[in-house]
Design a protein around this motif. Sequence first.
Motif, PDB file in Angstrom:
ATOM      1  N   LYS A  47      81.411  75.863  95.897  1.00 10.82           N
ATOM      2  CA  LYS A  47      81.565  77.298  95.607  1.00 10.82           C
ATOM      3  C   LYS A  47      81.423  78.143  96.867  1.00 10.82           C
ATOM      4  O   LYS A  47      81.694  79.336  96.855  1.00 10.82           O
ATOM      5  N   LEU A  48      80.961  77.519  97.947  1.00 16.27           N
ATOM      6  CA  LEU A  48      80.839  78.253  99.214  1.00 16.27           C
ATOM      7  C   LEU A  48      81.993  77.903 100.140  1.00 16.27           C
ATOM      8  O   LEU A  48      81.949  78.168 101.346  1.00 16.27           O
ATOM      9  N   ALA A  49      83.052  77.325  99.547  1.00 21.32           N
ATOM     10  CA  ALA A  49      84.169  76.829 100.359  1.00 21.32           C
ATOM     11  C   ALA A  49      84.808  77.925 101.203  1.00 21.32           C
ATOM     12  O   ALA A  49      85.357  77.645 102.273  1.00 21.32           O
ATOM     13  N   GLU A  50      84.727  79.185 100.737  1.00 23.31           N
ATOM     14  CA  GLU A  50      85.392  80.257 101.485  1.00 23.31           C
ATOM     15  C   GLU A  50      84.575  80.738 102.682  1.00 23.31           C
ATOM     16  O   GLU A  50      84.990  81.631 103.401  1.00 23.31           O
ATOM     17  N   SER A  51      83.368  80.172 102.851  1.00 27.03           N
ATOM     18  CA  SER A  51      82.555  80.626 103.976  1.00 27.03           C
ATOM     19  C   SER A  51      82.203  79.453 104.886  1.00 27.03           C
ATOM     20  O   SER A  51      82.384  78.301 104.512  1.00 27.03           O
ATOM     21  N   THR A  52      81.692  79.773 106.066  1.00 22.29           N
ATOM     22  CA  THR A  52      81.278  78.699 106.977  1.00 22.29           C
ATOM     23  C   THR A  52      79.758  78.720 107.143  1.00 22.29           C
ATOM     24  O   THR A  52      79.229  78.336 108.165  1.00 22.29           O
ATOM     25  N   LEU A  53      79.087  79.215 106.123  1.00 21.47           N
ATOM     26  CA  LEU A  53      77.636  79.370 106.182  1.00 21.47           C
ATOM     27  C   LEU A  53      76.914  78.043 106.360  1.00 21.47           C
ATOM     28  O   LEU A  53      77.234  77.071 105.668  1.00 21.47           O
ATOM     29  N   PRO A  54      75.907  77.987 107.234  1.00 19.59           N
ATOM     30  CA  PRO A  54      75.053  76.803 107.238  1.00 19.59           C
ATOM     31  C   PRO A  54      74.275  76.733 105.923  1.00 19.59           C
ATOM     32  O   PRO A  54      73.907  77.773 105.359  1.00 19.59           O
ATOM     33  N   ILE A  55      74.060  75.492 105.457  1.00 17.07           N
ATOM     34  CA  ILE A  55      73.477  75.318 104.113  1.00 17.07           C
ATOM     35  C   ILE A  55      72.194  74.499 104.147  1.00 17.07           C
ATOM     36  O   ILE A  55      72.093  73.514 104.876  1.00 17.07           O
ATOM     37  N   VAL A  56      71.231  74.918 103.320  1.00 13.78           N
ATOM     38  CA  VAL A  56      70.054  74.096 103.067  1.00 13.78           C
ATOM     39  C   VAL A  56      70.223  73.566 101.643  1.00 13.78           C
ATOM     40  O   VAL A  56      70.369  74.353 100.700  1.00 13.78           O
ATOM     41  N   LEU A  57      70.236  72.230 101.497  1.00 15.14           N
ATOM     42  CA  LEU A  57      70.435  71.650 100.165  1.00 15.14           C
ATOM     43  C   LEU A  57      69.126  71.622  99.388  1.00 15.14           C
ATOM     44  O   LEU A  57      68.097  71.216  99.916  1.00 15.14           O
ATOM     45  N   TYR A 116      81.798  66.445  97.859  1.00 16.38           N
ATOM     46  CA  TYR A 116      81.365  67.830  97.967  1.00 16.38           C
ATOM     47  C   TYR A 116      80.904  68.267  99.351  1.00 16.38           C
ATOM     48  O   TYR A 116      81.145  69.375  99.777  1.00 16.38           O
ATOM     49  N   VAL A 117      80.161  67.422  99.991  1.00 16.21           N
ATOM     50  CA  VAL A 117      79.357  67.919 101.081  1.00 16.21           C
ATOM     51  C   VAL A 117      79.930  67.658 102.465  1.00 16.21           C
ATOM     52  O   VAL A 117      79.510  68.270 103.437  1.00 16.21           O
ATOM     53  N   LYS A 118      80.929  66.790 102.530  1.00 16.10           N
ATOM     54  CA  LYS A 118      81.413  66.317 103.823  1.00 16.10           C
ATOM     55  C   LYS A 118      81.820  67.446 104.756  1.00 16.10           C
ATOM     56  O   LYS A 118      81.411  67.494 105.923  1.00 16.10           O
ATOM     57  N   SER A 119      82.603  68.360 104.216  1.00 18.47           N
ATOM     58  CA  SER A 119      83.138  69.387 105.106  1.00 18.47           C
ATOM     59  C   SER A 119      82.156  70.548 105.336  1.00 18.47           C
ATOM     60  O   SER A 119      82.359  71.370 106.217  1.00 18.47           O
ATOM     61  N   ALA A 120      81.099  70.622 104.502  1.00 12.92           N
ATOM     62  CA  ALA A 120      80.182  71.765 104.651  1.00 12.92           C
ATOM     63  C   ALA A 120      79.205  71.538 105.799  1.00 12.92           C
ATOM     64  O   ALA A 120      78.954  70.416 106.213  1.00 12.92           O
ATOM     65  N   LYS A 121      78.661  72.661 106.286  1.00 12.22           N
ATOM     66  CA  LYS A 121      77.735  72.566 107.411  1.00 12.22           C
ATOM     67  C   LYS A 121      76.303  72.488 106.867  1.00 12.22           C
ATOM     68  O   LYS A 121      75.662  73.507 106.635  1.00 12.22           O
ATOM     69  N   ILE A 122      75.849  71.257 106.620  1.00 12.45           N
ATOM     70  CA  ILE A 122      74.511  71.085 106.046  1.00 12.45           C
ATOM     71  C   ILE A 122      73.482  71.064 107.170  1.00 12.45           C
ATOM     72  O   ILE A 122      73.503  70.188 108.027  1.00 12.45           O
ATOM     73  N   LEU A 123      72.584  72.009 107.125  1.00 12.11           N
ATOM     74  CA  LEU A 123      71.586  72.143 108.180  1.00 12.11           C
ATOM     75  C   LEU A 123      70.409  71.207 107.934  1.00 12.11           C
ATOM     76  O   LEU A 123      69.977  70.467 108.802  1.00 12.11           O
ATOM     77  N   THR A 124      69.912  71.254 106.711  1.00 11.95           N
ATOM     78  CA  THR A 124      68.776  70.408 106.336  1.00 11.95           C
ATOM     79  C   THR A 124      68.630  70.453 104.810  1.00 11.95           C
ATOM     80  O   THR A 124      69.491  70.987 104.125  1.00 11.95           O
TER      81      THR A 124
END
Length: 545
Positions: free
Chosen positions: A136-146, A160-168
């Motif tokens: 659901k955050l695909a439209e942004s490049t926000l770093p994410i905390v899971l 789901y998570v491969k392309s997202a920027k997972i910080l921690t």
Amino acid sequence: RSGFCKSNSVFYSKRKPCPHPPNHSLDVTTFISSRAHHGKIAFIDASTGRHLTFADLWRAVDSVATCLTDIGVRKGHVILLLSPNSIYFPVVCLAVMSIGAVITTTNPLNTTREIGKQVADSKPILAFTTRQLVPKLAESTLPIVLLDEDEPSQSQSQQYVKSAKILTTLSEMLKKQPSERRVRDRVNQEDTATLLYSSGTTGASKGVVGSHKSLIAMVQIVLGRFNLTEGEHRFICTVPMFHIYGLAVFALALLASGTTVVILSKYEMHDMLSAIEKYRITYLPLVPPILVALVNGADQIRSKYDLSSLQSVLSGGAPLSKEVIEGFVERYPTVTILQGYGLTESTGVGASTDSLEESRRYGTAGLLSPIMEGKIVDPESGEALPVNRTGELWLRGHSIMKGYFGNAEATANTLDAEGWLKTGDLCYIDDDGFIFVVDRLKELIKYKGYQVPPAELEALLLTHPEILDAAVIPIPDKEAGQCPMAYVVRKVGSSLSESAIMEFVAGQVAPYKRIRRVAFTTSIPKNQSGKILRKDLIQLATSKL
Ligand code: 4UW
């Protein structure tokens, strides 16, 4: 100045006043934590039984706050929280607020496009979300905390998570030793704490800027309303914490009372009833559609579940009819039904009934909350009206928002120079000080307590190549309270069907915003300045229902 007073057309609260803490440099987390009961359980997850004691909770808040500071989050930065209810939802909110950063929440049912709009407007620097909601955050490049604690399966993680920027992850953050020596910005009551989205009286959703002061005022009012110091009380959270109702009551206020809250990750009737039985719940805050379901299914419910622990239900977010109140009183005679009236813009505070006797003044939203002032203003003349006369309710007090984020025009239209909030609700106040909400002047539609802004659906309808003009209005619905209905003017030669229009909208909005009925017309009635005459359409629709 306490007591109900009719002079100068300002109504004061009849409730016992609760003095506001005078120290300027006070944030809501310090205010709440200073009152919490360490050792006792703060939150229990209804489905897994996992829990956090108050000591666990505040330690978790400190750990997350330390991590946020370490990664560069500072006072004024906005953090997005996209999550269903969980025992960690309040942890994230409190950690963010404790360092002077600002929490913005959003409905997990919202579409990628809707969330993208909120992200573009609120400009968060970081998001907390679950693995499942990352797309659901695909439209942004926000770093994410899971937020998830469990390890993902391989396919899920790839999907789901491969392309997202997972910080921690939150689990990693919780391992962090809290540091007292971390750089800490001083947080004052006037500083912003929350940015919740509401459409207000008109137009699309806007960021409601809430301060630490407004949250502290709200906490004081909730604490004063319920006498939770005597006996053991357990609340169940059925309402979403992304909305002011859930955030205010469950993620903040109740923590200051030392009460235990059982959390449902999402509302489901059976889960709610089993949890009430299992955890011996005493207080059940809900929205009117749940109350309607409790009344309609009473015989079956009472034969299947032991609800004998229940002492009170609290209803808020939309009106309650006499039928529903009486139906409930008849079927659940040992449970007290109470009402709360509030807005996102007033931090959920406004009015309440605090006894069954008060609730049985049918149609009332209750007495003004402590330290809240009210006015009833004639929408035409702007004149303040006396008792028993109907006009727009204006509210003033510490819990009122600072304004709409980055929207001076909407702020000026909603807050006047003296700090009065124009609620957009058509009300009167009776001789005893009880507020009656008669109708909504504002455009807002409430579907099961969720906000549906008509202007947003109208703008979407107008993007359809075969639609010339459109208006969206509320129609009454037994189950949901209200449903959105569209009046549509098709372009010449178009044979677009009702169902095609409903599908067009359904494909782009959250399920609760779907248009449930369509009627075709040749023109949309408007006033000289081009404003849709919604009341005319509402009248037309009701005459045909
Ligand atoms: N009766 C009639 C009511 C009532 C009502 C609200 O989505 P928002 O902005 O905000 C809310 C907040 C509800 C709430 C918060 C915290 C709390 O303790 C509590 O008590 C249980 C309730 O719904 O929508 C605001 C609009 O919703 C309508 C009204 O039109 C208002 O302007 N509304 N409560 N009891 N109408």
